[in-house]
Design a protein around this motif. Sequence first.
Motif, PDB file in Angstrom:
ATOM      1  N   LYS A   1     -57.630  28.472 -32.023  1.00 44.69           N
ATOM      2  CA  LYS A   1     -57.019  29.204 -33.135  1.00 44.69           C
ATOM      3  C   LYS A   1     -58.011  29.346 -34.295  1.00 44.69           C
ATOM      4  O   LYS A   1     -58.797  28.440 -34.558  1.00 44.69           O
ATOM      5  CB  LYS A   1     -55.774  28.456 -33.628  1.00 44.69           C
ATOM      6  CG  LYS A   1     -54.725  28.243 -32.555  1.00 44.69           C
ATOM      7  CD  LYS A   1     -53.528  27.485 -33.093  1.00 44.69           C
ATOM      8  CE  LYS A   1     -53.875  26.047 -33.427  1.00 44.69           C
ATOM      9  NZ  LYS A   1     -52.693  25.262 -33.849  1.00 44.69           N
TER      10      LYS A   1
ATOM     11  N   ASP B   1     -61.087  31.276 -26.128  1.00 45.85           N
ATOM     12  CA  ASP B   1     -60.313  30.211 -25.490  1.00 45.85           C
ATOM     13  C   ASP B   1     -61.185  29.467 -24.480  1.00 45.85           C
ATOM     14  O   ASP B   1     -62.079  30.045 -23.864  1.00 45.85           O
ATOM     15  CB  ASP B   1     -59.087  30.793 -24.785  1.00 45.85           C
ATOM     16  CG  ASP B   1     -58.067  31.347 -25.769  1.00 45.85           C
ATOM     17  OD1 ASP B   1     -58.128  30.975 -26.950  1.00 45.85           O
ATOM     18  OD2 ASP B   1     -57.226  32.168 -25.346  1.00 45.85           O
TER      19      ASP B   1
ATOM     20  N   LEU C   1     -56.229  25.752 -19.550  1.00 43.21           N
ATOM     21  CA  LEU C   1     -56.704  26.588 -20.651  1.00 43.21           C
ATOM     22  C   LEU C   1     -56.375  25.932 -21.982  1.00 43.21           C
ATOM     23  O   LEU C   1     -55.265  25.430 -22.184  1.00 43.21           O
ATOM     24  CB  LEU C   1     -56.067  27.975 -20.564  1.00 43.21           C
ATOM     25  CG  LEU C   1     -56.459  28.993 -21.646  1.00 43.21           C
ATOM     26  CD1 LEU C   1     -56.565  30.394 -21.057  1.00 43.21           C
ATOM     27  CD2 LEU C   1     -55.448  28.988 -22.790  1.00 43.21           C
TER      28      LEU C   1
ATOM     29  N   ASP D   1     -53.779  23.479 -27.510  1.00 44.38           N
ATOM     30  CA  ASP D   1     -54.422  24.407 -28.440  1.00 44.38           C
ATOM     31  C   ASP D   1     -55.074  23.616 -29.568  1.00 44.38           C
ATOM     32  O   ASP D   1     -54.610  22.538 -29.941  1.00 44.38           O
ATOM     33  CB  ASP D   1     -53.418  25.419 -29.000  1.00 44.38           C
ATOM     34  CG  ASP D   1     -52.226  24.743 -29.651  1.00 44.38           C
ATOM     35  OD1 ASP D   1     -52.385  24.219 -30.775  1.00 44.38           O
ATOM     36  OD2 ASP D   1     -51.133  24.729 -29.049  1.00 44.38           O
TER      37      ASP D   1
ATOM     38  N   LYS E   1     -56.216  26.942 -25.919  1.00 50.81           N
ATOM     39  CA  LYS E   1     -56.233  28.083 -26.840  1.00 50.81           C
ATOM     40  C   LYS E   1     -56.922  27.669 -28.135  1.00 50.81           C
ATOM     41  O   LYS E   1     -56.619  26.629 -28.709  1.00 50.81           O
ATOM     42  CB  LYS E   1     -54.808  28.555 -27.127  1.00 50.81           C
ATOM     43  CG  LYS E   1     -54.746  29.806 -27.996  1.00 50.81           C
ATOM     44  CD  LYS E   1     -53.340  30.331 -28.116  1.00 50.81           C
ATOM     45  CE  LYS E   1     -53.289  31.576 -28.994  1.00 50.81           C
ATOM     46  NZ  LYS E   1     -54.173  32.647 -28.521  1.00 50.81           N
TER      47      LYS E   1
END
Length: 466
Positions: free
Chosen positions: A283, A244, A279, A161, A281
């Motif tokens: 933020k 994402d 994937l 992320d 992510k």
Amino acid sequence: MKLYVLIGIILCFSNISFSQEITDPVSIEIGTTELTLSEPFVISVVLKDAENRPPVIFPEIKGLEKRSKSATSTINTIDGVKIVVQTITQEYFATKPGQYQVPVFFVLINGVKYKGEETMVKFSLASTSAENEDTRTEDYLPDPELNGEDVFLSVQADRKDVYIREGFSLRISLYIAESAPVQMEFYQFNTQLQSILKQLRPANCWEENVGIEEIIKRQVKIKGKSYTEYNMYQAQFFPITLQDVIFPTVSLEMLVTENKAAVNVESTSTRPFRSKVSLIKVKPLPNHPLMDQVAVGKYSLVEKLSSALVYSGESVRYTFRIQGIGNIAAIPTPSIEVNSAFDFYPPEISREIKFSNSKVSGERSFNYFVVPRRDGTFPLSRYFQWIYFDPSTAKYDTLRASKVLQVKGEDYKLGNISLSGASGLYDNLESLDSTRKSFNFKVFFRNVTNAIIVMLIVAMIWVFRK
């Protein structure tokens, strides 16, 4: 008579030729030759006046392992002329200490060979055993258990992320276990790679890549098992929206040769290897009035003030240099409030960006021409501040000027410059003619000398014909 005329023409031609600036746009540089096993021997290609970075293929060196490649792009503006320099660097590592002879080699730049000189490189043992370990951050490796095979294609990111506008690394490699009972070779690789990249490149990301024009092979160990990694692509991505980032499964076909013992023949066929979906992510940044504008990364400030003491009306140079890790190309210009104490000219901007496998780093400099208009002591932190978001602390931070400018003398008044309000050197700027082009004396002189050379050559031909 002809002889004297000929000698005069030759001497004149020589003087004009030597007076012109002769520069080689391509040079090959060799790094330090006394190294430890944890340090790389580097070969660099320096390209002057190169807006775009061309494909560069470095040589194989016997006994040394070719690993990471990095690229640095430097842009400076001097007297209104933009100067661009591209530097591409290849790293070579030794697996054991000793002296390694690097013979005369050739670097292929955009299909053209450039010669490098012979040299001797010495690798010695590191001072501690820990120094021998390869701790480079780009060495993020996949988990073979997730792939379930001795041969697998990996599309691997170094982060799960990130914040919006924060960078992450992506690496595409084929891993083949040393114990795998097959022989393989790449099949229509360039065509397949372009197809893979078309599927993988996310539309919501800014991409920065070093550029890999060849497959980099190296030996790695994953959970104690030996693999050969064939690295075919690596890049940095910076998400510019809150969507994402999804890297879909892609397929690479390889020519696989298997021995069929029953009939004592070899069978060759194409076999696809597929990557796993991954994937990242994205933020959002914490709430802040400038959350949609600030740069994201790890930055620091370097300042330079040409003089700490000036008189009203005199000019001073102030450099506000932002350096660190992040999307250097997208760093915004510091905003300066219009005020009655100073006149600030628009800055000359220069930058240096280094693209490596694991990060984008560098610096962006803003060189201001400042004219004080009244006496006093002025901390420049009142005028120069730059806000950014630090993802390592998850907080906003501010780079503030620390220099102090002392101004002496009477308040500066000249022509349309007044100390009331915010008027100054930019008054009536809209009335100026911006369509007039600046005169480049350097180009003019070069064209004139070239014309004279042509005339001398014609005169020489005329003398000989007479």
